[in-house]
Design a protein around this motif. Structure first.
Motif, PDB file in Angstrom:
ATOM      1  N   GLY A  11     -12.839 -11.017  -8.331  1.00 55.33           N
ATOM      2  CA  GLY A  11     -11.676 -11.318  -7.183  1.00 55.33           C
ATOM      3  C   GLY A  11     -11.767 -10.267  -6.292  1.00 55.33           C
ATOM      4  O   GLY A  11     -11.733  -9.082  -6.535  1.00 55.33           O
ATOM      5  N   THR A  12     -11.049 -10.674  -5.100  1.00 56.10           N
ATOM      6  CA  THR A  12     -11.224  -9.929  -3.956  1.00 56.10           C
ATOM      7  C   THR A  12      -9.630 -10.185  -3.251  1.00 56.10           C
ATOM      8  O   THR A  12      -8.999 -11.202  -3.364  1.00 56.10           O
ATOM      9  CB  THR A  12     -12.191 -10.238  -2.852  1.00 56.10           C
ATOM     10  OG1 THR A  12     -12.032 -11.747  -2.613  1.00 56.10           O
ATOM     11  CG2 THR A  12     -13.535  -9.930  -3.479  1.00 56.10           C
ATOM     12  N   VAL A  13      -9.305  -9.182  -2.426  1.00 56.41           N
ATOM     13  CA  VAL A  13      -7.951  -9.144  -1.734  1.00 56.41           C
ATOM     14  C   VAL A  13      -8.378  -8.807  -0.147  1.00 56.41           C
ATOM     15  O   VAL A  13      -9.287  -8.045  -0.170  1.00 56.41           O
ATOM     16  CB  VAL A  13      -6.982  -8.404  -2.276  1.00 56.41           C
ATOM     17  CG1 VAL A  13      -6.393  -9.123  -3.746  1.00 56.41           C
ATOM     18  CG2 VAL A  13      -7.405  -6.963  -2.369  1.00 56.41           C
ATOM     19  N   HIS A  50     -11.311  -6.068   3.347  1.00 56.74           N
ATOM     20  CA  HIS A  50     -11.457  -6.723   2.101  1.00 56.74           C
ATOM     21  C   HIS A  50     -11.869  -5.503   1.254  1.00 56.74           C
ATOM     22  O   HIS A  50     -12.686  -4.643   1.366  1.00 56.74           O
ATOM     23  CB  HIS A  50     -12.515  -7.673   2.274  1.00 56.74           C
ATOM     24  CG  HIS A  50     -11.937  -9.060   3.166  1.00 56.74           C
ATOM     25  ND1 HIS A  50     -11.926  -8.868   4.427  1.00 56.74           N
ATOM     26  CD2 HIS A  50     -11.599 -10.151   2.571  1.00 56.74           C
ATOM     27  CE1 HIS A  50     -11.594 -10.064   4.831  1.00 56.74           C
ATOM     28  NE2 HIS A  50     -11.592 -10.776   3.888  1.00 56.74           N
ATOM     29  N   MET A  51     -11.410  -5.953  -0.186  1.00 54.36           N
ATOM     30  CA  MET A  51     -11.842  -5.149  -1.459  1.00 54.36           C
ATOM     31  C   MET A  51     -11.496  -5.642  -2.705  1.00 54.36           C
ATOM     32  O   MET A  51     -11.070  -6.737  -2.614  1.00 54.36           O
ATOM     33  CB  MET A  51     -11.121  -3.755  -1.259  1.00 54.36           C
ATOM     34  CG  MET A  51      -9.596  -3.775  -1.627  1.00 54.36           C
ATOM     35  SD  MET A  51      -8.561  -2.310  -1.251  1.00 54.36           S
ATOM     36  CE  MET A  51      -9.747  -1.286  -2.376  1.00 54.36           C
ATOM     37  N   TYR A  52     -12.170  -5.337  -3.627  1.00 55.69           N
ATOM     38  CA  TYR A  52     -12.127  -5.909  -5.132  1.00 55.69           C
ATOM     39  C   TYR A  52     -10.494  -5.728  -5.254  1.00 55.69           C
ATOM     40  O   TYR A  52     -10.070  -4.873  -5.390  1.00 55.69           O
ATOM     41  CB  TYR A  52     -13.132  -5.155  -6.058  1.00 55.69           C
ATOM     42  CG  TYR A  52     -14.549  -5.647  -5.653  1.00 55.69           C
ATOM     43  CD1 TYR A  52     -14.803  -7.131  -5.963  1.00 55.69           C
ATOM     44  CD2 TYR A  52     -15.425  -4.846  -5.435  1.00 55.69           C
ATOM     45  CE1 TYR A  52     -16.264  -7.686  -5.704  1.00 55.69           C
ATOM     46  CE2 TYR A  52     -16.803  -5.259  -5.201  1.00 55.69           C
ATOM     47  CZ  TYR A  52     -17.387  -6.800  -5.197  1.00 55.69           C
ATOM     48  OH  TYR A  52     -18.342  -7.219  -4.889  1.00 55.69           O
ATOM     49  N   LEU A  73      -3.023  -9.782   1.946  1.00 56.28           N
ATOM     50  CA  LEU A  73      -2.672 -10.802   2.862  1.00 56.28           C
ATOM     51  C   LEU A  73      -3.120 -12.188   2.306  1.00 56.28           C
ATOM     52  O   LEU A  73      -2.540 -13.103   2.523  1.00 56.28           O
ATOM     53  CB  LEU A  73      -3.593 -10.752   4.222  1.00 56.28           C
ATOM     54  CG  LEU A  73      -3.363  -9.382   5.068  1.00 56.28           C
ATOM     55  CD1 LEU A  73      -4.210  -9.336   6.329  1.00 56.28           C
ATOM     56  CD2 LEU A  73      -1.747  -9.547   5.866  1.00 56.28           C
ATOM     57  N   HIS A  74      -4.213 -11.887   1.594  1.00 55.97           N
ATOM     58  CA  HIS A  74      -4.321 -13.235   0.607  1.00 55.97           C
ATOM     59  C   HIS A  74      -5.496 -12.667  -0.460  1.00 55.97           C
ATOM     60  O   HIS A  74      -5.905 -11.578  -0.234  1.00 55.97           O
ATOM     61  CB  HIS A  74      -5.062 -14.457   1.579  1.00 55.97           C
ATOM     62  CG  HIS A  74      -6.429 -14.019   2.109  1.00 55.97           C
ATOM     63  ND1 HIS A  74      -7.662 -13.847   1.378  1.00 55.97           N
ATOM     64  CD2 HIS A  74      -6.915 -13.934   3.688  1.00 55.97           C
ATOM     65  CE1 HIS A  74      -8.531 -13.627   2.210  1.00 55.97           C
ATOM     66  NE2 HIS A  74      -8.232 -13.668   3.494  1.00 55.97           N
TER      67      HIS A  74
END
Length: 395
Positions: A11-13, A50-52, A73-74
């Protein structure tokens, strides 16, 4: 490809970091091996990156010490999908139940087709199929494989030459090749009864015809026993001679038996192991532990699951493990002769007709050579020696 799957599973955010010391946060990530990518500076105090997901859960305190904060943000990846599925448990349960029902329906017998058989043979085959356990509604992975079904069905039906068995989807197809049996010729016309082998006549039961031999008379093969011509002179007429003529027949049998034999046998001990095979990787589901038998044989049965008409890379595997041992059997000369005599009796009985009987069996001689006992025997048997011979042209 592996990297894409790793991102998806973890999963990333995408986050926005806001603060005067936002760049210190980048240094912190590099120093602590926190993976970040697609970094964009929006202005002097804002960064997007982005990161995990699991890393994002541990940076809040650090950012607070740096007088920074972040906004998600998402979100993307499997953890968020699972969370949504859990929050909608009823919908997900319905989908799972639907696939479970479809799975079981796809692995049931729904149709049995038989081709190439006449109505009588088809009826017999249907009974045989039911005895084997093949019925509509039966789970496919609890049935033998088509090759084993083919062998069992062919063994139980004398009127067929070959039975082909195929499984297509949820339908068993049986293709039958029947034996072309010659039509039974029932002799209703004039006939004699003649001897089918050399014998000494012991008894006679003549229903119709003129007897031509007497008790205690030797007859040769083909000799007339009961004539189909009765009467005298101009009153001779032909009939269908019927009856039985029993005679004493002699048989010579030779049996060779080794005194010492080594053979394998089962001890009666067994254990079962059950596996679920996923893409060739077997997961034990029942029957854990190592096999403790020193010698054993394994019988394995694998049934592949289906979804609709397609086979899926999932199968159920059952392994039956039988403990075996080697046994040495040794006869004395006297025991070997006795066993050979029993084998000779069984061989004669297999050759005898229904109304025949053995009146004596005698061992002529026996010989022991290289650990083998050879026994020669002589049998006297009473049997019906009469067979029909049509009278051609009023002869």
């Amino acid at each position: 490809m592996t990297k894409i799957w790793t991102k998806y599973l973890r999963g990333t955010v995408k986050i926005k970091v806001v603060g005067e010391d936002a760049e210190r946060f980048l240094n912190y990530c590099l120093k602590n091996n926190i993976q970040i990518w697609e970094i964009r500076r929006k202005n002097e105090t804002e960064l997007e990156l982005h990161m995990y997901t699991d890393d994002a859960l541990h940076i809040r305190t650090t950012l607070r010490h740096m007088n920074c904060k972040f906004v998600v943000l998402h979100r993307r990846g499997a953890p968020f999908i699972v969370r949504k599925m859990v929050s909608r448990g009823g919908f997900v349960s319905g989908i799972v139940i639907f696939f479970v029902i479809v799975f079981f329906l796809s692995n049931m017998v729904w149709n049995i087709e038989i081709t190439g058989a006449d109505p009588k043979t088809e009826h017999h085959l249907q009974k045989v199929i039911q005895e084997i356990g093949i019925k509509k509604g039966k789970l496919l992975f609890r049935l033998p494989d088509p090759r084993e079904i083919q062998y069992m069905a062919t063994e139980k039906m004398d009127e067929v030459t070959w039975i082909g068995v195929t499984l297509e989807g949820t339908t068993f197809h049986f293709k039958v090749v029947q034996k072309e049996l010659p039509e039974e010729i029932q002799s209703t016309g004039p006939q004699h009864l003649v001897a089918k082998k050399k014998a000494l006549v012991t008894d006679m039961f003549v229903e119709q015809g003129q007897p031509k031999v007497e008790r205690n008379q030797f007859v040769q093969k083909g000799e007339l026993l009961v004539s189909g011509q009765i009467g005298k002179d101009k009153n001779i007429r032909t009939v269908s001679a019927k009856g039985k003529v029993f005679g004493e027949v002699w048989y010579y049998v030779q049996v060779t038996l080794p005194q010492k034999t080594t053979f394998g046998t089962y001890t009666g001990e067994r254990m079962d192991k059950h596996y679920l095979s996923l893409f060739g990787w077997r997961v034990p589901v029942w029957g854990f532990g190592d096999v403790t038998y020193k010698d054993y044989e394994v019988d394995e049965d694998e049934n592949t699951f289906r979804m609709f008409k397609w086979e899926v890379p999932i199968s159920y595997v059952k392994r039956e493990i039988y403990e075996s041992e080697s046994v040495i059997r040794e006869y004395t000369a006297k025991e070997a002769v006795k066993i050979a005599k029993q084998m000779g009796d069984e061989e004669i009985e297999q050759q005898m007709e229904e109304d025949s009987k053995i009146i004596s069996g005698k061992i002529l001689h026996h010989r022991i050579d290289n650990g083998k006992v050879s026994v020669s025997m002589y049998y006297k048997v009473i049997e019906n020696i009469a067979k029909e011979q049509p009278i051609i042209g009023g002869d």
